[in-house]
Every structure is written in C-alpha cells, then in structure tokens.
Enzyme design. Structure first.
Site, PDB file in Angstrom:
ATOM      1  N   GLY A  67       6.392   0.859   5.701  1.00  0.00           N
ATOM      2  CA  GLY A  67       7.317  -0.054   5.021  1.00  0.00           C
ATOM      3  C   GLY A  67       7.450   0.253   3.545  1.00  0.00           C
ATOM      4  N   CYS A  68       6.332   0.554   2.916  1.00  0.00           N
ATOM      5  CA  CYS A  68       6.343   0.844   1.477  1.00  0.00           C
ATOM      6  C   CYS A  68       7.061   2.158   1.201  1.00  0.00           C
ATOM      7  CB  CYS A  68       4.918   0.869   0.931  1.00  0.00           C
ATOM      8  SG  CYS A  68       4.083  -0.722   1.139  1.00  0.00           S
ATOM      9  N   THR A  69       6.887   3.108   2.083  1.00  0.00           N
ATOM     10  CA  THR A  69       7.578   4.395   1.942  1.00  0.00           C
ATOM     11  C   THR A  69       9.085   4.196   2.098  1.00  0.00           C
ATOM     12  OG1 THR A  69       5.646   5.610   2.719  1.00  0.00           O
ATOM     13  CG2 THR A  69       7.767   6.740   2.864  1.00  0.00           C
TER      14      THR A  69
ATOM     15  N   LYS B 285       0.828  -1.209   0.000  1.00  0.00           N
ATOM     16  CA  LYS B 285       0.000   0.000   0.000  1.00  0.00           C
ATOM     17  C   LYS B 285       0.862   1.258   0.000  1.00  0.00           C
ATOM     18  CE  LYS B 285      -4.297   1.666   1.942  1.00  0.00           C
ATOM     19  NZ  LYS B 285      -4.749   2.080   0.620  1.00  0.00           N
TER      20      LYS B 285
ATOM     21  N   ALA C 114      10.350   2.470  -1.145  1.00  0.00           N
ATOM     22  CA  ALA C 114      10.346   3.361  -2.302  1.00  0.00           C
ATOM     23  C   ALA C 114      11.416   4.450  -2.174  1.00  0.00           C
ATOM     24  CB  ALA C 114       8.967   3.993  -2.480  1.00  0.00           C
TER      25      ALA C 114
END
Length: 150
Positions: free
Chosen positions: A45-47, A40, A50
């Site tokens: 974690g995704c931030t 998401k 990325a």
C-alpha cells in the site's frame, strides 16, 4: 484519530530525512506542503501511494506543492525505498515518532483481527502560511495524487 482539522495551524515539526537533512514547517513557507504519513516503507500500500505521488510529481511542482513523506522507518529503510522506486521527494525517518505524534496519527489499529498501535495513513495539505487546508484520512493509495490535486 487526529484532532487536527482544516483551518488549524500545522504543528511546527522538525525531523530528519533519509540523508540526515533537517526539515521543519518553516522551511516550506511560501509553498503548499503535502505531508503524507504511511505505515511502513516498501509495503504494497505504501509503495502504491508513494509511486502514485511520484508519477504526478511534475503536477505537484507546477502547482507550487512540496511533498514530504513520514514513517517511523529508519533512515536506511527510507533511503532504500527512495532508491528502489526512484522517489523524487524526501522521507522523514521519524523513529522517535515526534512528528507522527505532533500530527496525531499514531494510535490503535486493527488488522486481521489483531489490535496494535501504529501509524494511521493520513495526509495533510498545508497552505503557504502553515495552515492546514485539508486532512485526508481515507487515502486511496493508487489514486492519492488525484485526491490532493482536485
């Protein structure tokens, strides 16, 4: 989870990014392609993942890599994610999960004792001829570039 492994031909995917631009496997012929799937946009974690890829983007470019992020978020959510964190690579808004399913990264997950279906954080490194070089399923979000650029 995914049945794809190193040496397999990458799925011939087609998806739209945050701007509605189409991306297919054929578009990347002659380049190495990193396709990273994340659960998401704008979550911690995704931030971290990325931003680590963003911070190493010049190294990827210097080594003939293209990067493509994929989640089931809307194009609007992907655009906000890119804008907020100044991400230099496209993010597919795979709301119908066609690319996610093609790579086999959708399935049962467990979080805080709860089971549900979702995207497994997985990265595929695809060579210039569309063959999978590596599948990374144990993604280190804060040091993901180092896992790819050995």
């Amino acid at each position: 989870m995914t049945t794809l492994k190193a040496g397999d031909k990458a799925p011939n995917f087609s998806g739209l990014d945050q701007n509605g631009t189409s991306h297919t496997l054929a578009d990347y012929k002659g380049k190495k392609l990193v396709v990273f799937f994340y659960p998401k946009a704008s979550t911690p974690g995704c931030t971290a993942e990325a931003c680590d890829l963003r911070d190493n983007y010049a190294r990827f470019q210097a080594n003939n890599y293209a990067l493509l992020g994929v989640s089931a978020d809307s194009a609007k959510a992907q655009a906000k994610f890119i804008e907020k964190y100044d991400l230099p690579f496209p993010l597919l808004a795979d709301e119908d999960k066609s690319v996610i399913q093609a790579f086999g990264v959708w399935g049962p997950k467990k979080f805080m004792g709860r089971e549900y279906d979702g995207i497994h954080r997985t990265t595929f490194v695809i060579d210039e001829n569309g063959i999978i070089e590596e599948v990374i399923s144990d993604v280190k979000t804060k040091a993901h570039a180092a896992q790819i650029l050995k």
